[in-house]
Design a protein around this motif. Structure first.
Motif, mmCIF file in Angstrom:
data_model
loop_
_atom_site.group_PDB
_atom_site.id
_atom_site.type_symbol
_atom_site.label_atom_id
_atom_site.label_comp_id
_atom_site.label_asym_id
_atom_site.label_seq_id
_atom_site.Cartn_x
_atom_site.Cartn_y
_atom_site.Cartn_z
ATOM 1 N N ASP A 16 0.830 -1.210 0.000
ATOM 2 C CA ASP A 16 0.000 0.000 0.000
ATOM 3 C C ASP A 16 0.863 1.258 0.000
ATOM 4 N N HIS A 17 1.904 1.242 0.828
ATOM 5 C CA HIS A 17 2.807 2.402 0.898
ATOM 6 C C HIS A 17 3.524 2.612 -0.431
ATOM 7 N N SER A 18 3.899 1.508 -1.095
ATOM 8 C CA SER A 18 4.656 1.656 -2.346
ATOM 9 C C SER A 18 3.752 2.120 -3.488
ATOM 10 N N LYS A 19 2.477 1.685 -3.457
ATOM 11 C CA LYS A 19 1.553 2.081 -4.522
ATOM 12 C C LYS A 19 0.987 3.479 -4.305
ATOM 13 N N HIS A 20 0.745 3.800 -3.043
ATOM 14 C CA HIS A 20 0.185 5.112 -2.698
ATOM 15 C C HIS A 20 1.060 5.744 -1.620
ATOM 16 N N PRO A 21 2.268 6.150 -2.004
ATOM 17 C CA PRO A 21 3.197 6.671 -0.999
ATOM 18 C C PRO A 21 2.689 7.951 -0.339
ATOM 19 N N ASP A 42 17.660 2.575 -7.429
ATOM 20 C CA ASP A 42 16.787 3.521 -6.727
ATOM 21 C C ASP A 42 17.461 4.884 -6.601
ATOM 22 N N VAL A 43 16.657 5.930 -6.806
ATOM 23 C CA VAL A 43 17.130 7.299 -6.578
ATOM 24 C C VAL A 43 16.089 8.002 -5.723
ATOM 25 N N ILE A 44 16.545 8.679 -4.684
ATOM 26 C CA ILE A 44 15.592 9.420 -3.859
ATOM 27 C C ILE A 44 16.098 10.832 -3.624
ATOM 28 N N GLN A 45 15.178 11.785 -3.666
ATOM 29 C CA GLN A 45 15.473 13.138 -3.207
ATOM 30 C C GLN A 45 14.604 13.370 -1.986
ATOM 31 N N GLU A 54 13.336 20.685 15.099
ATOM 32 C CA GLU A 54 12.251 19.750 14.857
ATOM 33 C C GLU A 54 12.023 19.577 13.352
ATOM 34 N N VAL A 55 11.596 18.369 12.958
ATOM 35 C CA VAL A 55 11.226 18.135 11.565
ATOM 36 C C VAL A 55 9.791 18.614 11.379
ATOM 37 N N LYS A 56 9.654 19.758 10.676
ATOM 38 C CA LYS A 56 8.319 20.333 10.479
ATOM 39 C C LYS A 56 7.576 19.593 9.376
ATOM 40 N N GLU A 57 8.302 19.296 8.288
ATOM 41 C CA GLU A 57 7.669 18.661 7.140
ATOM 42 C C GLU A 57 8.719 17.834 6.403
ATOM 43 N N ALA A 58 8.295 16.743 5.817
ATOM 44 C CA ALA A 58 9.201 15.879 5.061
ATOM 45 C C ALA A 58 8.473 15.335 3.847
ATOM 46 N N ARG A 59 9.148 15.385 2.700
ATOM 47 C CA ARG A 59 8.588 14.786 1.482
ATOM 48 C C ARG A 59 9.703 14.164 0.683
ATOM 49 N N PHE A 60 9.320 13.331 -0.279
ATOM 50 C CA PHE A 60 10.358 12.736 -1.113
ATOM 51 C C PHE A 60 9.893 12.633 -2.557
ATOM 52 N N THR A 61 10.886 12.689 -3.456
ATOM 53 C CA THR A 61 10.645 12.471 -4.880
ATOM 54 C C THR A 61 11.695 11.475 -5.346
ATOM 55 N N GLY A 62 11.590 11.045 -6.587
ATOM 56 C CA GLY A 62 12.567 10.111 -7.124
ATOM 57 C C GLY A 62 11.912 8.854 -7.652
ATOM 58 N N GLU A 63 12.758 7.943 -8.095
ATOM 59 C CA GLU A 63 12.277 6.689 -8.673
ATOM 60 C C GLU A 63 12.917 5.539 -7.925
ATOM 61 N N GLY A 64 12.108 4.602 -7.511
ATOM 62 C CA GLY A 64 12.696 3.465 -6.816
ATOM 63 C C GLY A 64 11.809 2.241 -6.859
ATOM 64 N N CYS A 65 12.329 1.140 -6.392
ATOM 65 C CA CYS A 65 11.564 -0.099 -6.314
ATOM 66 C C CYS A 65 10.523 0.027 -5.196
ATOM 67 N N SER A 66 9.670 -0.980 -5.076
ATOM 68 C CA SER A 66 8.592 -0.882 -4.093
ATOM 69 C C SER A 66 9.114 -0.789 -2.661
ATOM 70 N N ILE A 67 10.209 -1.495 -2.365
ATOM 71 C CA ILE A 67 10.736 -1.450 -0.990
ATOM 72 C C ILE A 67 11.273 -0.058 -0.653
ATOM 73 N N SER A 68 12.046 0.532 -1.571
ATOM 74 C CA SER A 68 12.619 1.853 -1.269
ATOM 75 C C SER A 68 11.523 2.914 -1.197
ATOM 76 N N THR A 69 10.498 2.797 -2.045
ATOM 77 C CA THR A 69 9.395 3.763 -2.027
ATOM 78 C C THR A 69 8.574 3.617 -0.745
ATOM 79 N N ALA A 70 8.239 2.376 -0.396
ATOM 80 C CA ALA A 70 7.473 2.132 0.831
ATOM 81 C C ALA A 70 8.241 2.630 2.041
#
Ligand code: ZN
Length: 155
Positions: A16-21, A42-45, A54-70
């Motif tokens: 679910d996390h990998s399909k709808h991150p 896998d590449v992640i930004q 404190e971490v106020k906000e976090a997001r990611f972009t990039g291309e990766g396999c299901s494990i790295s995306t999840a």
């Protein structure tokens, strides 16, 4: 619940996390760190907004396999709203977890479900990619800011 059922449930949550991150996308006024995992491609930004230790906000972009995306999706879920010291503890605990150690850190949330990759050494780098990017980014942040700032006795 039988172990195989539990395994299936874990797999479903990871899928679910990998399909709808969660937290996928750009972030304005953020610090970014890009990291690659050549083994898998896998590449992640990772984009972070840090404020007052404190971490106020976090997001990611990039291309990766299901494990790295999840893993990136679960990581962003886990770290938003937490203090940097807590996040550093999570980084350490997650790294131990995927190497097969017993870890008890509820703050990891869904990310703890990735402990199963310990059985698949080739996938460990996929699971830790976003966390490594996070670690690098926080180190950069520290080298630019006075470290003592984060060690104020507040709690
Ligand atoms: Zn991968």
């Amino acid at each position: 619940m039988a172990l195989s059922k539990l395994d299936q449930l874990y797999r479903q949550v990871i899928l679910d996390h990998s399909k709808h991150p969660h937290h996928h996308g750009e972030l304005t006024e953020s610090q970014t760190y890009e990291l690659k995992n050549p083994t898998c491609g896998d590449v992640i930004q990772l984009h972070l907004q840090l404020d007052d230790g404190e971490v106020k906000e976090a997001r990611f972009t990039g291309e990766g396999c299901s494990i790295s995306t999840a893993s990136a999706s679960m990581m962003c879920d886990a770290i938003i709203g937490h203090r940097i010291e807590e996040v550093e503890e999570m980084i350490h605990d997650f790294s131990s977890l995927v190497q097969g150690e017993d870890v008890d850190n509820e703050a990891l949330g869904d990310a703890a479900l990735l402990s199963g990759v310990a059985k698949f050494p080739a996938r460990i780098k996929c699971a830790t990619l976003s966390w490594k990017a996070l670690e690098h980014l926080l180190e950069e942040e520290k080298s630019e800011t006075c470290v003592c700032h984060y060690h104020k006795e507040e709690e």
